[in-house]
Design a protein around this motif. Structure first.
Motif, PDB file in Angstrom:
ATOM      1  N   HIS A 176     -13.022   2.358  45.439  1.00  0.00           N
ATOM      2  CA  HIS A 176     -13.884   1.965  46.550  1.00  0.00           C
ATOM      3  C   HIS A 176     -15.353   1.993  46.144  1.00  0.00           C
ATOM      4  CE1 HIS A 176     -13.876   6.358  46.652  1.00  0.00           C
ATOM      5  NE2 HIS A 176     -15.084   6.262  47.169  1.00  0.00           N
ATOM      6  N   ALA A 224     -19.245   3.034  47.237  1.00  0.00           N
ATOM      7  CA  ALA A 224     -19.892   4.049  48.069  1.00  0.00           C
ATOM      8  C   ALA A 224     -21.304   3.560  48.370  1.00  0.00           C
ATOM      9  CB  ALA A 224     -19.927   5.397  47.354  1.00  0.00           C
ATOM     10  N   ASP A 284     -15.449  13.586  56.025  1.00  0.00           N
ATOM     11  CA  ASP A 284     -15.287  14.447  54.867  1.00  0.00           C
ATOM     12  C   ASP A 284     -16.178  15.656  55.112  1.00  0.00           C
ATOM     13  OD1 ASP A 284     -14.322  15.164  52.356  1.00  0.00           O
ATOM     14  OD2 ASP A 284     -15.986  14.231  51.308  1.00  0.00           O
ATOM     15  N   ARG A 320     -20.526  12.742  53.687  1.00  0.00           N
ATOM     16  CA  ARG A 320     -19.948  11.401  53.588  1.00  0.00           C
ATOM     17  C   ARG A 320     -18.847  11.211  54.619  1.00  0.00           C
ATOM     18  NH1 ARG A 320     -18.022  13.966  48.815  1.00  0.00           N
ATOM     19  NH2 ARG A 320     -19.355  12.678  47.505  1.00  0.00           N
ATOM     20  N   TYR A 339     -15.532   8.019  55.277  1.00  0.00           N
ATOM     21  CA  TYR A 339     -14.846   6.831  54.786  1.00  0.00           C
ATOM     22  C   TYR A 339     -14.385   6.011  55.976  1.00  0.00           C
ATOM     23  CZ  TYR A 339     -14.500   9.746  50.617  1.00  0.00           C
ATOM     24  OH  TYR A 339     -14.798  10.563  49.559  1.00  0.00           O
ATOM     25  N   ARG A 390     -10.907   0.533  51.300  1.00  0.00           N
ATOM     26  CA  ARG A 390     -11.605   1.799  51.540  1.00  0.00           C
ATOM     27  C   ARG A 390     -13.090   1.635  51.222  1.00  0.00           C
ATOM     28  NH1 ARG A 390     -10.404   7.516  48.425  1.00  0.00           N
ATOM     29  NH2 ARG A 390     -11.606   8.814  49.833  1.00  0.00           N
ATOM     30  N   GLU A 409     -16.831   3.945  51.356  1.00  0.00           N
ATOM     31  CA  GLU A 409     -17.440   5.269  51.520  1.00  0.00           C
ATOM     32  C   GLU A 409     -18.906   5.078  51.887  1.00  0.00           C
ATOM     33  OE1 GLU A 409     -18.626   9.191  48.830  1.00  0.00           O
ATOM     34  OE2 GLU A 409     -17.058   7.833  48.107  1.00  0.00           O
ATOM     35  N   LEU A 439     -22.371   7.538  52.306  1.00  0.00           N
ATOM     36  CA  LEU A 439     -22.820   8.888  51.999  1.00  0.00           C
ATOM     37  C   LEU A 439     -24.325   9.027  52.109  1.00  0.00           C
ATOM     38  CD1 LEU A 439     -24.157   9.057  48.883  1.00  0.00           C
ATOM     39  CD2 LEU A 439     -21.803   8.576  48.306  1.00  0.00           C
TER      40      LEU A 439
END
Length: 124
Positions: free
Chosen positions: A72, A74, A97, A107, A109, A117, A119, A121
């Protein structure tokens, strides 16, 4: 050495044929990423491109599409909690998370409309 790397130009996420309107709704309508015009020779392949900060996210059509559920991208976000709240208000499920103070990052998801997926963050 005469060459050097300066970063990532774009990432590509796969999606099924006919994904363009749903991708626009999610990436532009919800996340607010501007759409980028694809070069004319690539338009016939389908898909759609977006701008995310100084980078690009390309949604490419894959005929035998299967979502990426582990690998994935981020995305760095300022005010991550506000983005999470915004997404939840718009019925986008997020997978929280735990804040990892030892890592200095928080973070969450989510799955894009095609099951890939993603992410998001924020460095603390």
């Amino acid at each position: 050495m005469s060459y050097s790397f300066t970063g990532i130009d774009h990432i590509q996420l796969a999606a099924p044929a006919g994904c363009e309107e749903e991708a626009r709704h999610f990436f532009t309508g919800l996340l607010g990423w501007p759409e980028i015009d694809k070069p004319e020779p690539l338009k016939k392949r389908g898909g759609v491109w977006f701008e995310c900060g100084t980078h690009q996210v390309h949604i490419g059509v894959q005929q035998d599409f299967t979502p990426a559920t582990k690998a994935h991208p981020a995305f760095h976000v300022v005010h991550l909690d506000e983005l999470r709240d915004y997404l939840l208000i718009h019925d986008v499920p997020v997978i929280n998370d735990d804040v990892r103070k030892d890592e200095g990052v928080k973070r969450f998801y989510l799955k894009d409309p095609f099951g890939n997926r993603l992410e998001f963050l924020e460095w603390l």
